[in-house]
Each structure stands twice: as C-alpha cells, then as structure tokens.
Design a protein around this motif. Structure first.
Motif, PDB file in Angstrom:
ATOM      1  N   ALA A   1       0.823  -1.204   0.000  1.00 32.81           N
ATOM      2  CA  ALA A   1       0.000   0.000   0.000  1.00 32.81           C
ATOM      3  C   ALA A   1       0.863   1.261   0.000  1.00 32.81           C
ATOM      4  O   ALA A   1       0.525   2.262  -0.649  1.00 32.81           O
ATOM      5  CB  ALA A   1      -0.919  -0.006   1.231  1.00 32.81           C
ATOM      6  N   ILE A   2       2.015   1.189   0.685  1.00 28.40           N
ATOM      7  CA  ILE A   2       2.927   2.340   0.714  1.00 28.40           C
ATOM      8  C   ILE A   2       3.502   2.599  -0.674  1.00 28.40           C
ATOM      9  O   ILE A   2       3.568   3.757  -1.128  1.00 28.40           O
ATOM     10  CB  ILE A   2       4.054   2.093   1.743  1.00 28.40           C
ATOM     11  N   ASP A   3       3.931   1.545  -1.338  1.00 27.11           N
ATOM     12  CA  ASP A   3       4.478   1.705  -2.692  1.00 27.11           C
ATOM     13  C   ASP A   3       3.459   2.350  -3.617  1.00 27.11           C
ATOM     14  O   ASP A   3       3.792   3.227  -4.428  1.00 27.11           O
ATOM     15  CB  ASP A   3       4.909   0.340  -3.241  1.00 27.11           C
ATOM     16  N   GLU A   4       2.205   1.932  -3.463  1.00 25.43           N
ATOM     17  CA  GLU A   4       1.132   2.492  -4.299  1.00 25.43           C
ATOM     18  C   GLU A   4       0.922   3.968  -3.998  1.00 25.43           C
ATOM     19  O   GLU A   4       0.773   4.801  -4.901  1.00 25.43           O
ATOM     20  CB  GLU A   4      -0.162   1.703  -4.060  1.00 25.43           C
ATOM     21  N   ALA A   5       0.955   4.332  -2.719  1.00 24.43           N
ATOM     22  CA  ALA A   5       0.749   5.727  -2.326  1.00 24.43           C
ATOM     23  C   ALA A   5       1.921   6.607  -2.746  1.00 24.43           C
ATOM     24  O   ALA A   5       1.733   7.746  -3.178  1.00 24.43           O
ATOM     25  CB  ALA A   5       0.548   5.808  -0.810  1.00 24.43           C
ATOM     26  N   LEU A   6       3.144   6.094  -2.661  1.00 22.87           N
ATOM     27  CA  LEU A   6       4.321   6.853  -3.079  1.00 22.87           C
ATOM     28  C   LEU A   6       4.306   7.091  -4.581  1.00 22.87           C
ATOM     29  O   LEU A   6       4.657   8.177  -5.069  1.00 22.87           O
ATOM     30  CB  LEU A   6       5.594   6.130  -2.660  1.00 22.87           C
ATOM     31  N   ALA A  37       1.741   7.347  -6.399  1.00 26.56           N
ATOM     32  CA  ALA A  37       0.680   8.308  -6.730  1.00 26.56           C
ATOM     33  C   ALA A  37       1.062   9.734  -6.367  1.00 26.56           C
ATOM     34  O   ALA A  37       0.473  10.677  -6.886  1.00 26.56           O
ATOM     35  CB  ALA A  37      -0.611   7.908  -6.016  1.00 26.56           C
ATOM     36  N   GLN A  38       2.050   9.908  -5.469  1.00 27.10           N
ATOM     37  CA  GLN A  38       2.431  11.249  -5.025  1.00 27.10           C
ATOM     38  C   GLN A  38       3.963  11.411  -5.050  1.00 27.10           C
ATOM     39  O   GLN A  38       4.599  11.604  -4.015  1.00 27.10           O
ATOM     40  CB  GLN A  38       1.913  11.508  -3.602  1.00 27.10           C
ATOM     41  N   PRO A  39       4.581  11.342  -6.223  1.00 24.83           N
ATOM     42  CA  PRO A  39       6.059  11.425  -6.295  1.00 24.83           C
ATOM     43  C   PRO A  39       6.605  12.762  -5.792  1.00 24.83           C
ATOM     44  O   PRO A  39       7.702  12.816  -5.240  1.00 24.83           O
ATOM     45  CB  PRO A  39       6.346  11.232  -7.787  1.00 24.83           C
ATOM     46  N   LYS A  61       9.795  15.694  -1.471  1.00 25.47           N
ATOM     47  CA  LYS A  61       9.856  16.636  -0.344  1.00 25.47           C
ATOM     48  C   LYS A  61      10.343  15.932   0.920  1.00 25.47           C
ATOM     49  O   LYS A  61      11.145  16.484   1.683  1.00 25.47           O
ATOM     50  CB  LYS A  61       8.477  17.242  -0.088  1.00 25.47           C
ATOM     51  N   ILE A  62       9.866  14.721   1.140  1.00 24.42           N
ATOM     52  CA  ILE A  62      10.281  13.977   2.326  1.00 24.42           C
ATOM     53  C   ILE A  62      11.773  13.666   2.252  1.00 24.42           C
ATOM     54  O   ILE A  62      12.515  13.832   3.226  1.00 24.42           O
ATOM     55  CB  ILE A  62       9.456  12.686   2.467  1.00 24.42           C
ATOM     56  N   ARG A  63      12.217  13.225   1.064  1.00 25.29           N
ATOM     57  CA  ARG A  63      13.651  12.936   0.885  1.00 25.29           C
ATOM     58  C   ARG A  63      14.484  14.197   1.097  1.00 25.29           C
ATOM     59  O   ARG A  63      15.632  14.133   1.552  1.00 25.29           O
ATOM     60  CB  ARG A  63      13.912  12.387  -0.524  1.00 25.29           C
ATOM     61  N   GLY A  81      14.001  16.410   3.250  1.00 27.35           N
ATOM     62  CA  GLY A  81      14.058  16.814   4.654  1.00 27.35           C
ATOM     63  C   GLY A  81      12.750  17.284   5.252  1.00 27.35           C
ATOM     64  O   GLY A  81      12.678  17.542   6.460  1.00 27.35           O
ATOM     65  N   LYS A  82      11.723  17.431   4.451  1.00 28.18           N
ATOM     66  CA  LYS A  82      10.416  17.869   4.977  1.00 28.18           C
ATOM     67  C   LYS A  82       9.634  16.647   5.479  1.00 28.18           C
ATOM     68  O   LYS A  82       8.697  16.174   4.842  1.00 28.18           O
ATOM     69  CB  LYS A  82       9.627  18.617   3.909  1.00 28.18           C
ATOM     70  N   VAL A  83      10.088  16.154   6.642  1.00 24.71           N
ATOM     71  CA  VAL A  83       9.519  14.909   7.175  1.00 24.71           C
ATOM     72  C   VAL A  83       8.032  15.057   7.497  1.00 24.71           C
ATOM     73  O   VAL A  83       7.272  14.081   7.414  1.00 24.71           O
ATOM     74  CB  VAL A  83      10.303  14.473   8.436  1.00 24.71           C
ATOM     75  N   GLN A  84       7.594  16.290   7.824  1.00 18.98           N
ATOM     76  CA  GLN A  84       6.189  16.476   8.172  1.00 18.98           C
ATOM     77  C   GLN A  84       5.245  16.150   7.013  1.00 18.98           C
ATOM     78  O   GLN A  84       4.059  15.886   7.206  1.00 18.98           O
ATOM     79  CB  GLN A  84       5.932  17.916   8.659  1.00 18.98           C
ATOM     80  N   ALA A  85       5.805  16.150   5.792  1.00 19.31           N
ATOM     81  CA  ALA A  85       4.978  15.834   4.620  1.00 19.31           C
ATOM     82  C   ALA A  85       4.583  14.367   4.564  1.00 19.31           C
ATOM     83  O   ALA A  85       3.749  13.971   3.736  1.00 19.31           O
ATOM     84  CB  ALA A  85       5.712  16.230   3.341  1.00 19.31           C
ATOM     85  N   VAL A  86       5.160  13.560   5.449  1.00 18.27           N
ATOM     86  CA  VAL A  86       4.853  12.126   5.432  1.00 18.27           C
ATOM     87  C   VAL A  86       3.361  11.878   5.694  1.00 18.27           C
ATOM     88  O   VAL A  86       2.814  10.836   5.299  1.00 18.27           O
ATOM     89  CB  VAL A  86       5.730  11.386   6.475  1.00 18.27           C
TER      90      VAL A  86
END
Length: 502
Positions: free
Chosen positions: A447-452, A454-456, A461-463, A465-470
């Motif tokens: 499910a995580i792979d599917e969500a990632l 869908a929202q590259p 942003k997370i990579r 450093g914007k961890v809050q975007a998780v």
C-alpha cells in the motif's frame, strides 16, 4: 396560548425582588401502591394496574405500604429533616375525575419529615441555603388525557380519557420554606434545586427520578415585591413542570409577567398556571385554593405512623454517600477540570462514566466516549445517551481493542455501529466486519508503494528533509487500506522506504 405582556428580565429585576417556593413531588419506585397491593408499574396498558382500593369502591380499606414509609424517611434524612415520632394521614377533599374517591389521602398537620435544609451550589460555585418546611407522604392521582383540543388542556377538548394506573402511586411531596435573596439567579436556582432533589432521590434508590415520566414534578411558586418592601407579594403556582429547563424558564417567565402586571397597576391573581413548552410561557389555570378549601380531616381508616429512634437510626445507617460529596470525590479521582466535570454532570452521564471507569476504562477514555460519540449518536436518535444501547462493558472492550492495536479510533466507530445494529460484542463485530487493523508489513509495504507512486512530488519533499509531509503519504495508505492500517507502523515504513531518519 399565552398573550401575556411581559417586561424584559433585566427590567423586572431592576424594580422587583423575586420570592420563590417549590413543591417537588417524587414518585416512589415501590413494587406496589401507597395503600393497596396493586402493582406500581409505569407504561402498562391503561387501567390495568388497579384494584378496588385504587378505584375507591365502597367498603374497601387502605393499608400503608411500609417500604414507602421507609423511603420517605430516607428522603427526609437526606434533606437533613427531623423525623416525626408520630405522624398521621388526612383526607384532602376535592372532586376531579382522576381522583375516584373524591379525596386524596395525604398528610396535613402531622408530616413524617419536617424542618430540613439543603445547600444548592450553582455553576459558578455560589451556594444558596434552602430550608425545607416538610416532606410528607401522599398518593398520586390518576392521569387525564384531554382529546380533540389544540393544546392538550381540558379547555377546548372534546372529551377526556382517564387512566387510573397512577392512582395511588406513592408520593413524597417536598415543600420548601420561602426563598428570598435569589435576585437575578432565581431561575438558575430553581433549576439547580430541582436537579439536586432529583439527584438525591435517584442516589437513594427510592425513585426512578425520570422527569419525562413524571417521577419528579415541580410546582414552582413565584411572587414579586418592590425593593424595600417586607410584605410578600401575591404568588402564583406553575403546576407539574417536568423538566429542569422548563422549571428555569417558567420561573423566569413568571417574574417577567408579574412585573408587567404590577407595572400596569393591576393586582396579581393568586392562581395555578400551566407551562407551555412550545411558547415558553404560562397560562391561567384556576384560582389557587387554600388549605381550608380542601376541608382536611384525619383519615379514619389509617392508624398513625410511629417511628422509633432505633428504626430511624437503622435507616440512617443505610444512607449512601451524599451526592455533593460523591461529585467532589469523583472529580478528584478522575482528574477532570471544573469545566469537564460540569459538562458531565449537566449531561447526566456521571453514573455511566463511573460504571465505565469501574469496569476498567481510564477516566479520559470514558469521558471521550460518553461525551463524544455516544452523546452525538443519542442526540441524532433523540434519546438519552444511557438509553442508546451502549453499556460500560462495550466501551471498555472497544478501548481494549484500541490499546492492543487491533483497531484504531476510526475503526472503533465502525465497531460501535455494529454493536448498535445487534451484531454482537465489539470483538465479534471486528471479526464479522473484517475491521482489524492491517499490521502485516508485506501488505502495508504494498500500500505504501502504491501511495508513493501516486504522489512522487511528496516523496521528493520527504527525501529533501520535509519529514512532516509524510502525513500525506500516510493518508494515501489509509485510503488504500480503508482506514485499517496501523498509522504509526505505516509512518515508520514510509521513512525506511525513502531512506529518511524519523
């Protein structure tokens, strides 16, 4: 409907000092009636719980219900009353179709309880000391239903039906002494006083105390006098008000109405009044009778009630913790703020929360469920939360499922749906509806792979450093898993997949 002229409440209080008095009638929950063996049961078919005594047939004799006497003494003790060593019954004479004997058996000059008091605390902590004149035993009348009219009153009705099931039900009438000094707090005091009486009799276990059923009814007496005048004004009595909000509103309306009448130069008529919930107003009933009009005389068919000191002390020993002390103890035990606890008390959910905590839930969880989801659903269903069908045991079981990670808060609401729809216990509902949290890493990773995918942009942003975007990715996973994923574990796996430290 009322077309009375009234002043604003503020203007009325600028000119006049309100004087109050309350007569609260409490129906006792004995198995049988006050003077007969007929069942004392609410809601049965009309005229099914009657016998020859209830119907006032010739040649029958009343017998006093000992349990009702004991309940009356308990009420008196809880109200700090003196208990009369010797009390008698009297006949209160009047004709009305709901009283088949043409008199009501009551107590007049020899009540069983007298000279009591109760301290009433308002929401802001202000305390009013209310003195109790008497608490006496009597029997209830039957119930009339007026048919064909627009208002439900006898005026304008085509005919009336009478149900004698209530005739003879044991009553205790609690009468206050005159209450002065309430000022602008008078309506609030009225509500708080009746609430306190209801809480006491419920706590004692002597009454079901359901105002909507008429177990507790208030006659509210109001009079006004100009400031500086010692003599009391003429009073009116608003009869049989059966909700706390209605008691408060009826007292407020009568203060405003009295003020307008007095301002116009007209004298107040001493009378009974009827409260109308739809218009929040009162209308005239009948001229108020004084005691002499009822031609009281001693009941010749009943011997006096003799209460020994030993019997009274035996009953005193059974008194439960006083409600005020219980409230303070529970608030301290639960750690609720004053506002949180006041909301619980006002919602009438203190007993349910106490039972839920006793059954194993935390105080915070019990309040969250009863004041939140359960109260919301009860409001939609137009029932009391306690009548919705959710037991303390259900709340505890749902909380245990959440704590174990089997379900989350969102799924818990679906579990509650299943319980209310009769699908079994919370655990059974989880199994039947397939509501368990998805905690298998393999299923979550998919499910995580599917969500990632869908929202590259969010992944980048997370990579970066914007961890809050998780949170956006967690939301996507929740959507894929229909809200059944373990959110904390999902977050861990997302950051691990993206090679980011959490």
């Amino acid at each position: 409907m009322s077309n009375e002229t009234i002043l604003s409440f503020e203007e009325a209080l600028e000119k006049y000092d309100p004087v109050l008095g309350f007569e609260v009638h409490v129906e006792l929950n004995t198995k049988t009636k006050m003077f007969s063996s007929a069942p004392n049961v609410f809601g049965d078919e009309p005229n099914s719980n009657v016998n020859e005594v209830c119907l006032g047939l010739p040649g029958v004799l009343p017998v006093v219900n000992k349990k009702a006497v004991e309940s009356s003494i308990l009420i008196g003790l809880a109200l700090n009353c003196k208990i009369a060593p010797h009390s008698t019954f009297a006949r209160k004479q009047y004709f009305y179709p709901d009283t088949p004997k043409n008199f009501q058996t009551s107590q007049y000059d020899d009540p069983i309880c007298y000279d009591g008091w109760i301290d009433i605390e308002l929401e802001d902590g202000t305390v009013f000391h209310v003195e109790i004149e008497r608490a006496h035993m009597e029997e209830d009348a039957g119930k009339l239903t007026h048919m064909g009219g627009a208002t439900g009153r006898i005026q304008g009705a085509d005919y009336s039906l009478v149900d004698y099931n209530r005739s003879g039900v044991p009553l205790v009438e609690i009468v206050t002494k005159t209450i002065e000094g309430a000022g602008s707090r008078a309506p609030e005091l009225a509500k708080a006083y009746v609430a306190a009486i209801r809480e006491i009799v419920k706590n004692l276990g002597v009454s079901d105390a359901k105002m909507e059923r008429g177990n507790v009814r208030c006659d509210a007496n109001v009079s006004l006098r100009p400031y500086g005048q010692e003599k009391f004004g003429t009073r009116t009595e608003t009869k049989n008000v059966n909700s706390l909000r209605a008691v408060e509103n009826a007292v407020k309306f009568e203060i405003q109405r009295h003020a307008a009448v007095l301002d116009s130069g007209v004298l107040i008529t001493q009378e009974t009044r009827h409260w109308h919930e739809d218009t929040k107003s009162t209308t005239s009933g009948r001229p108020k009778s004084d005691a002499d009009d009822y031609r009281y005389f001693p009941e010749p068919d009943l011997v006096p009630i003799v209460t020994s000191a030993a019997w009274v002390e035996e009953l005193r020993a059974t008194l439960p913790e006083p409600p005020a002390e219980r409230r303070k103890r529970l608030q301290a035990d639960w750690g609720y703020t004053d506002m949180e606890f006041r909301d619980v008390v006002n919602a009438g959910l203190m007993d349910e929360i106490e039972e839920t905590v006793t059954a194993g839930a935390t105080a915070a969880a019990a309040r969250k469920w009863w004041m939140g989801e359960i109260a919301r659903r009860a409001k939609l269903a137009d029932v009391d939360p306690a009548a919705l069908g959710v037991s303390p045991a259900v709340v505890v079981e749902i909380e245990k499922l959440i704590a174990s990670g089997a379900i989350n808060d969102k799924l818990a609401r679906k579990v509650l749906d299943g319980v209310l729809e009769g699908e079994g216990t919370p655990t059974e509902v989880v199994a039947k509806r397939g509501l368990a949290v998805v905690s298998d890493d393999g299923a979550l990773q998919s499910a995580i792979d599917e969500a990632l995918a869908a929202q590259p942009d969010v992944a980048e942003k997370i990579r970066g450093g914007k961890v809050q975007a998780v949170g956006a990715i967690v939301g996507g996973v929740m959507k894929v898993t229909r809200g059944q994923a373990d959110a904390a574990r999902v977050r861990e796996l997302i950051l691990k997949t993206l090679g980011v430290e959490g």
